[in-house]
Design an enzyme around this catalytic site. Structure first.
Site, PDB file in Angstrom:
ATOM      1  N   ASP A  12       0.808  -1.229   0.000  1.00  0.00           N
ATOM      2  CA  ASP A  12       0.000   0.000   0.000  1.00  0.00           C
ATOM      3  C   ASP A  12       0.843   1.283   0.000  1.00  0.00           C
ATOM      4  O   ASP A  12       1.524   1.589   0.994  1.00  0.00           O
ATOM      5  CB  ASP A  12      -0.936   0.045   1.212  1.00  0.00           C
ATOM      6  CG  ASP A  12      -1.863  -1.165   1.307  1.00  0.00           C
ATOM      7  OD1 ASP A  12      -1.450  -2.267   0.868  1.00  0.00           O
ATOM      8  OD2 ASP A  12      -2.973  -1.016   1.829  1.00  0.00           O
ATOM      9  N   GLU A  43      -4.233   2.054  -2.878  1.00  0.00           N
ATOM     10  CA  GLU A  43      -5.493   2.510  -2.259  1.00  0.00           C
ATOM     11  C   GLU A  43      -5.325   3.693  -1.304  1.00  0.00           C
ATOM     12  O   GLU A  43      -6.314   4.328  -0.946  1.00  0.00           O
ATOM     13  CB  GLU A  43      -6.184   1.353  -1.524  1.00  0.00           C
ATOM     14  CG  GLU A  43      -5.466   0.942  -0.249  1.00  0.00           C
ATOM     15  CD  GLU A  43      -6.401   0.416   0.826  1.00  0.00           C
ATOM     16  OE1 GLU A  43      -7.606   0.278   0.578  1.00  0.00           O
ATOM     17  OE2 GLU A  43      -5.902   0.154   1.920  1.00  0.00           O
ATOM     18  N   ASN A  44      -4.094   4.009  -0.889  1.00  0.00           N
ATOM     19  CA  ASN A  44      -3.879   5.113   0.070  1.00  0.00           C
ATOM     20  C   ASN A  44      -3.032   6.240  -0.512  1.00  0.00           C
ATOM     21  O   ASN A  44      -2.506   7.071   0.228  1.00  0.00           O
ATOM     22  CB  ASN A  44      -3.192   4.598   1.334  1.00  0.00           C
ATOM     23  CG  ASN A  44      -3.910   3.443   1.981  1.00  0.00           C
ATOM     24  OD1 ASN A  44      -3.449   2.311   1.933  1.00  0.00           O
ATOM     25  ND2 ASN A  44      -5.062   3.724   2.569  1.00  0.00           N
ATOM     26  N   HIS A  72     -10.429   1.463   0.384  1.00  0.00           N
ATOM     27  CA  HIS A  72     -10.446   2.909   0.127  1.00  0.00           C
ATOM     28  C   HIS A  72     -10.681   3.253  -1.350  1.00  0.00           C
ATOM     29  O   HIS A  72     -10.544   4.413  -1.741  1.00  0.00           O
ATOM     30  CB  HIS A  72      -9.144   3.550   0.600  1.00  0.00           C
ATOM     31  CG  HIS A  72      -8.978   3.538   2.088  1.00  0.00           C
ATOM     32  ND1 HIS A  72      -9.846   4.212   2.930  1.00  0.00           N
ATOM     33  CD2 HIS A  72      -8.079   2.926   2.890  1.00  0.00           C
ATOM     34  CE1 HIS A  72      -9.460   4.014   4.188  1.00  0.00           C
ATOM     35  NE2 HIS A  72      -8.399   3.233   4.195  1.00  0.00           N
ATOM     36  N   HIS A 154      -6.551  -8.357  -0.018  1.00  0.00           N
ATOM     37  CA  HIS A 154      -6.656  -7.170   0.824  1.00  0.00           C
ATOM     38  C   HIS A 154      -7.597  -7.470   1.984  1.00  0.00           C
ATOM     39  O   HIS A 154      -8.812  -7.520   1.820  1.00  0.00           O
ATOM     40  CB  HIS A 154      -7.197  -6.019  -0.036  1.00  0.00           C
ATOM     41  CG  HIS A 154      -6.954  -4.677   0.564  1.00  0.00           C
ATOM     42  ND1 HIS A 154      -5.740  -4.032   0.467  1.00  0.00           N
ATOM     43  CD2 HIS A 154      -7.753  -3.850   1.261  1.00  0.00           C
ATOM     44  CE1 HIS A 154      -5.812  -2.862   1.076  1.00  0.00           C
ATOM     45  NE2 HIS A 154      -7.027  -2.732   1.582  1.00  0.00           N
ATOM     46  N   HIS A 179      -3.261  -4.325   3.177  1.00  0.00           N
ATOM     47  CA  HIS A 179      -4.244  -3.637   4.013  1.00  0.00           C
ATOM     48  C   HIS A 179      -3.767  -3.322   5.418  1.00  0.00           C
ATOM     49  O   HIS A 179      -4.074  -2.261   5.930  1.00  0.00           O
ATOM     50  CB  HIS A 179      -5.591  -4.364   4.083  1.00  0.00           C
ATOM     51  CG  HIS A 179      -6.589  -3.732   5.007  1.00  0.00           C
ATOM     52  ND1 HIS A 179      -7.169  -2.501   4.714  1.00  0.00           N
ATOM     53  CD2 HIS A 179      -7.093  -4.111   6.209  1.00  0.00           C
ATOM     54  CE1 HIS A 179      -7.997  -2.184   5.714  1.00  0.00           C
ATOM     55  NE2 HIS A 179      -7.971  -3.126   6.627  1.00  0.00           N
ATOM     56  N   HIS A 181      -0.760  -2.838   6.493  1.00  0.00           N
ATOM     57  CA  HIS A 181       0.368  -1.892   6.423  1.00  0.00           C
ATOM     58  C   HIS A 181       1.587  -2.303   7.236  1.00  0.00           C
ATOM     59  O   HIS A 181       2.539  -1.529   7.346  1.00  0.00           O
ATOM     60  CB  HIS A 181      -0.065  -0.469   6.830  1.00  0.00           C
ATOM     61  CG  HIS A 181      -0.998   0.173   5.858  1.00  0.00           C
ATOM     62  ND1 HIS A 181      -1.181   1.538   5.790  1.00  0.00           N
ATOM     63  CD2 HIS A 181      -1.793  -0.346   4.891  1.00  0.00           C
ATOM     64  CE1 HIS A 181      -2.065   1.824   4.847  1.00  0.00           C
ATOM     65  NE2 HIS A 181      -2.455   0.687   4.288  1.00  0.00           N
TER      66      HIS A 181
HETATM   67 FE   FE2 Z   1      -4.069   0.419   2.844  1.00  0.00          FE
HETATM   68 FE   FE2 Z   2      -7.103  -1.167   3.044  1.00  0.00          FE
END
Ligand code: FE2
Ligand code: FE2
Length: 264
Positions: A12, A43-44, A72, A154, A179, A181
């Site tokens: 991510d 996604e981030n 996200h 994820h 997801h 992290h």
């Molecule tokens: Fe994430």
């Molecule tokens: Fe996530």
């Protein structure tokens, strides 16, 4: 025909700092490891929440072949049409069919076709359709279309990620978790030949709390009051895995963690 390939999967990407960390290191990594494919979870990337067309274009221009997403996905409204139009950006395949985007694609390089599948867990996550059944459906759709398949799993629960790893062992080249992290220490090739890791980690500020400025995260957790989060800019690292896909389709030789500080 030899179907071996080197695949870099990037955990991510958090914020502009995460993007610069990846794009700063990628040319060196590409040369050092003779990378054939780069897949990254984005996604981030838009300030911690979602992705925009401009940011996706920057990743593609920087050498990312496929972008995967997660919970996200829909934070930035401007990405909705892009998710339908651009093949190489994926939201989880087990989201509702009515939600924008699609969950798998195939990219080719040097005579090797790599299928990429994005999936979301069902435990503590808001995916509208069942994970295991939709994983089967995605693989069925990719049958004969890809030499290797990489799955971005994820999910929040480690149990669900380990479960899908075993479920797909011998049927795909790699299952890589995203997801949470935080990278896990269990990267290995499973007995059936599938490379697996529960979580790749994140590409972003290690000095925060999974990407958020630590003083804000700690304030929210200690006071139980709502706080507007901002992404941290302390101590950026790349968290990724390098997968050597076997000459034999849908099998991996090795999976190796790459945890590197940003290039200075
Ligand atoms: Fe994430
Ligand atoms: Fe996530």
């Amino acid at each position: 025909m030899n179907k071996s390939a080197k695949i870099l999967f990037v955990g991510d990407i958090v914020g502009g700092l995460g993007k610069r960390t990846l794009l700063g290191l990628l040319p060196t990594l590409r040369e050092r490891f003779a990378l054939d494919f780069v897949v990254a979870n984005g996604e981030n990337i838009a300030g911690g929440m979602g992705i925009t067309p401009k940011l996706a274009d920057q990743l593609f221009a920087g050498g990312v072949d496929v972008i995967t997403l997660g919970n996200h996905t829909y934070r930035q409204r401007e990405i909705y049409a892009y998710l339908d139009e651009r093949r190489e950006i994926l939201r989880p395949a087990n989201f509702l069919r009515s939600q924008p985007g699609h969950g798998w694609c195939v990219v080719g390089r040097g005579g090797v076709r790599l299928g990429v599948v994005s999936l979301s867990g069902n435990l503590f996550m808001d995916a509208g359709r069942p994970l295991f059944a939709e994983a089967d459906a995605a693989l069925h759709a990719l049958k004969g279309e890809a030499d290797h398949v990489l799955v971005d799993m994820h999910a929040e629960a480690t149990s669900e990620k380990v479960g899908i790893g075993w479920y797909l062992d011998g049927r795909v080249t790699a299952v890589v978790g995203t997801h949470t992290h935080v990278p896990t220490a269990d990267a290995r090739v499973l007995p059936g030949g599938t490379a697996y890791v529960t979580d790749v980690g994140m590409t972003g500020p290690r000095g925060g709390v999974i990407g958020v400025k630590r003083e804000l995260a700690i304030e929210a957790m200690s006071t139980k009051m709502p706080i507007r989060f901002e992404t941290s800019n302390v101590d950026p690292w790349l968290n990724a895995v390098l997968i050597t896909a076997s000459a034999q389709p849908l099998r991996a030789e090795t999976i190796e963690q790459l945890l590197l500080p940003a290039a200075t």
